[in-house]
Design a protein around this motif. Structure first.
Motif, PDB file in Angstrom:
ATOM      1  N   ARG A 147       0.855  -1.218  -0.010  1.00 37.65           N
ATOM      2  CA  ARG A 147       0.006   0.128   0.057  1.00 37.65           C
ATOM      3  C   ARG A 147       0.954   1.214   0.018  1.00 37.65           C
ATOM      4  O   ARG A 147       1.839   1.502   0.938  1.00 37.65           O
ATOM      5  CB  ARG A 147      -0.992  -0.066   1.135  1.00 37.65           C
ATOM      6  N   TRP A 148       0.659   2.294  -0.885  1.00 36.63           N
ATOM      7  CA  TRP A 148       1.523   3.201  -0.978  1.00 36.63           C
ATOM      8  C   TRP A 148       1.450   4.050   0.322  1.00 36.63           C
ATOM      9  O   TRP A 148       2.609   4.886   0.708  1.00 36.63           O
ATOM     10  CB  TRP A 148       1.233   4.092  -2.285  1.00 36.63           C
ATOM     11  N   SER A 168      -9.711  -0.164 -15.407  1.00 38.34           N
ATOM     12  CA  SER A 168     -10.350   0.772 -14.460  1.00 38.34           C
ATOM     13  C   SER A 168     -10.095   2.140 -15.264  1.00 38.34           C
ATOM     14  O   SER A 168     -11.122   2.850 -15.240  1.00 38.34           O
ATOM     15  CB  SER A 168      -9.913   1.077 -13.086  1.00 38.34           C
ATOM     16  N   LYS A 204      -2.272  -2.371  -8.520  1.00 35.15           N
ATOM     17  CA  LYS A 204      -2.552  -0.734  -8.769  1.00 35.15           C
ATOM     18  C   LYS A 204      -0.868  -0.620  -9.173  1.00 35.15           C
ATOM     19  O   LYS A 204      -0.537  -0.877 -10.126  1.00 35.15           O
ATOM     20  CB  LYS A 204      -3.048   0.028  -7.789  1.00 35.15           C
ATOM     21  N   TRP A 264      -5.935   4.925  -1.757  1.00 33.11           N
ATOM     22  CA  TRP A 264      -6.821   5.276  -2.590  1.00 33.11           C
ATOM     23  C   TRP A 264      -8.087   5.929  -2.098  1.00 33.11           C
ATOM     24  O   TRP A 264      -8.430   5.373  -1.169  1.00 33.11           O
ATOM     25  CB  TRP A 264      -7.061   3.774  -3.335  1.00 33.11           C
ATOM     26  N   ASP A 265      -8.766   6.794  -2.730  1.00 28.06           N
ATOM     27  CA  ASP A 265      -9.864   7.615  -2.212  1.00 28.06           C
ATOM     28  C   ASP A 265      -9.592   8.241  -0.948  1.00 28.06           C
ATOM     29  O   ASP A 265     -10.462   8.229  -0.021  1.00 28.06           O
ATOM     30  CB  ASP A 265     -10.920   6.406  -2.141  1.00 28.06           C
ATOM     31  N   HIS A 272      -5.677   9.471  -9.662  1.00 27.23           N
ATOM     32  CA  HIS A 272      -5.813   8.836  -8.225  1.00 27.23           C
ATOM     33  C   HIS A 272      -7.051   9.650  -7.585  1.00 27.23           C
ATOM     34  O   HIS A 272      -6.917  10.875  -7.339  1.00 27.23           O
ATOM     35  CB  HIS A 272      -4.644   9.467  -7.387  1.00 27.23           C
TER      36      HIS A 272
END
Length: 423
Positions: free
Chosen positions: A81-82, A163, A175, A319-320, A418
């Motif tokens: 996860r970034w 996506s 991703k 994300w989000d 993003h």
């Protein structure tokens, strides 16, 4: 042809095809390549060097913990996860480094492990049954080298074909978290090849891992293996036994793995067991059936085998992600390229309508990534927004708005949209 030429996809394929045509006296079709790679699989389960200690009923394909705040699990794989990289410094810690496995991580005893080299590209043409051998202690006793480099799955970003571009592809829907940068320490592959007796007639080397044989669609592909041209093998490839100052963890190749800087991750074979050295081109499913570009834009046999990775950028954000409105928030991210150093990064906070230069900071290794930041005053009104980052490397290659479709979803290098929300 120079060694630099042989690190480009088209030149690499041209050289290999020419060598093989001279032997076969005919064209090289995709069917021929598949047949050759399948023939190579027949003996791919032989000669497993080193004590495999993982129990047959061991639970899970990955050894290390995969806390959900650090990873997105994808079966045998795990994506970083970034947001977990925020405030982590330049290197990716081993506990946050992504995992790409075909099967399961083997547990190998370094005391009984052997690296075996054999083939017609070595003096005396040692065989697989009677190879030249190196122990773990042998490698530790040789001159060591340290490099800082990324390893990236060729399918990193694959999920965005669907996506963002509305295109169907097969494979793990990564991703951008299938990449990590580490400080690798080990022995140059060139040094080991020299000690093993490399001849001037050698063309290809074929490193092979010690993980279990890979079966795809009922077809046994054998152990994971991927040819490298000798020119690349002699240039900058490392037999690594340390990662960030510690012995390699099991999931990242213990006791020894290849690190092939700037190239597709499949070239950096983990749990290295043996290396075939040949005076003729070598083939495997991993440079014929996989790791080429297939689809309407490509010939039936696919593109040339993939080598260098392309330019990408990622925000160190969930994300989000949600931001409070009307405040200045410093956006952080990282950009990288298989072509060399990143020279410029631009950020858009309005879905690409306007772009602004980000500030690069810290190290910017040619075979790794550069960090950057950009201050964003968030809008006062709540709503949805799209952040974008676009990098340019030292060759002038810049991330495009879209990329051509390929059926296996390799090398997605377009600017990623993003999504974020202002609360």
């Amino acid at each position: 042809m120079s060694e630099d030429d042989l690190t480009a996809e088209a030149a690499y394929e041209s050289a290999r095809a020419r060598q093989w045509r001279e032997r076969l006296r005919g064209p090289v079709s995709r069917r021929t390549l598949f047949r050759l790679s399948a023939a190579g699989a027949a003996g791919a389960g032989l000669g497993a060097a080193g004590g495999l200690a993982r129990p047959a009923d061991a639970a899970g394909p990955i050894v290390k913990p995969l806390p959900p705040e650090l990873f997105v699990a994808h079966g045998t794989n795990a994506e970083t996860r970034w947001e977990a990289m925020r405030d982590q410094g330049y290197l990716t810690p081993a506990d946050r480094f992504f995992v790409r496995n075909h099967i399961a991580t083997p547990l190998i005893d370094a005391r009984t492990w052997r690296l075996r080299l054999w083939g017609t590209g070595l003096h005396g043409s040692p065989t697989e049954e009677r190879p030249v051998e190196f122990t773990y202690e042998d490698l530790l006793g040789m001159r060591a080298e340290t490099i800082t480099a990324f390893i990236e799955c060729t399918g990193n970003g694959r999920g965005f074909f669907t996506s963002q571009q509305g295109q169907q592809v097969s494979g793990t829907p990564w991703k951008l978290g299938a990449i990590g940068v580490a400080r690798w320490r080990g022995v140059r592959l060139a040094s080991v090849l020299e000690r093993a007796g490399l001849t001037r007639h050698a063309v290809d080397v074929l490193p092979r891992g010690l993980d279990a044989e890979y079966v795809d669609g009922g077809v046994n592909m054998g152990r994971v293996r991927r040819p490298l041209p000798v020119a690349k093998a002699l240039k900058d490839v490392l037999l690594a036994y340390e990662m960030n100052g510690a012995p390699l963890p099991p999931d990242h190749g213990h006791p020894v793995r290849l690190v092939v800087p700037s190239w597709v991750g499949i070239a950096s074979i983990k749990w290295l067991g043996d290396i075939q050295v040949s005076d003729q081109p070598l083939f495997s499913p991993w440079n014929t059936r996989y790791y080429r570009l297939f689809g309407d834009a490509y010939p039936p046999e696919g593109s040339a085998p993939l080598t260098r990775m392309n330019v990408k950028s990622a925000f160190e954000l969930p994300w989000d992600a949600t931001f409070p409105g009307g405040r200045v928030h410093v956006l952080h991210g990282r950009s990288w390229s298989g072509n060399g150093r990143i020279r410029q990064v631009s950020v858009s906070t309005d879905g690409g309508a306007t772009w602004h230069r980000a500030k690069l900071h810290g190290p910017g290794h040619a075979r790794a990534w550069v960090r950057w930041q950009y201050p964003w005053r968030t809008p006062s009104a709540p709503g949805s927004h799209v952040l974008m980052a676009r990098a340019t490397d030292e060759t002038g290659a810049t991330q495009p708005a879209t990329v051509p479709h390929n059926t296996l979803g390799y090398l997605f290098g377009a600017v990623v949209r993003h999504p974020v929300t202002i609360s």
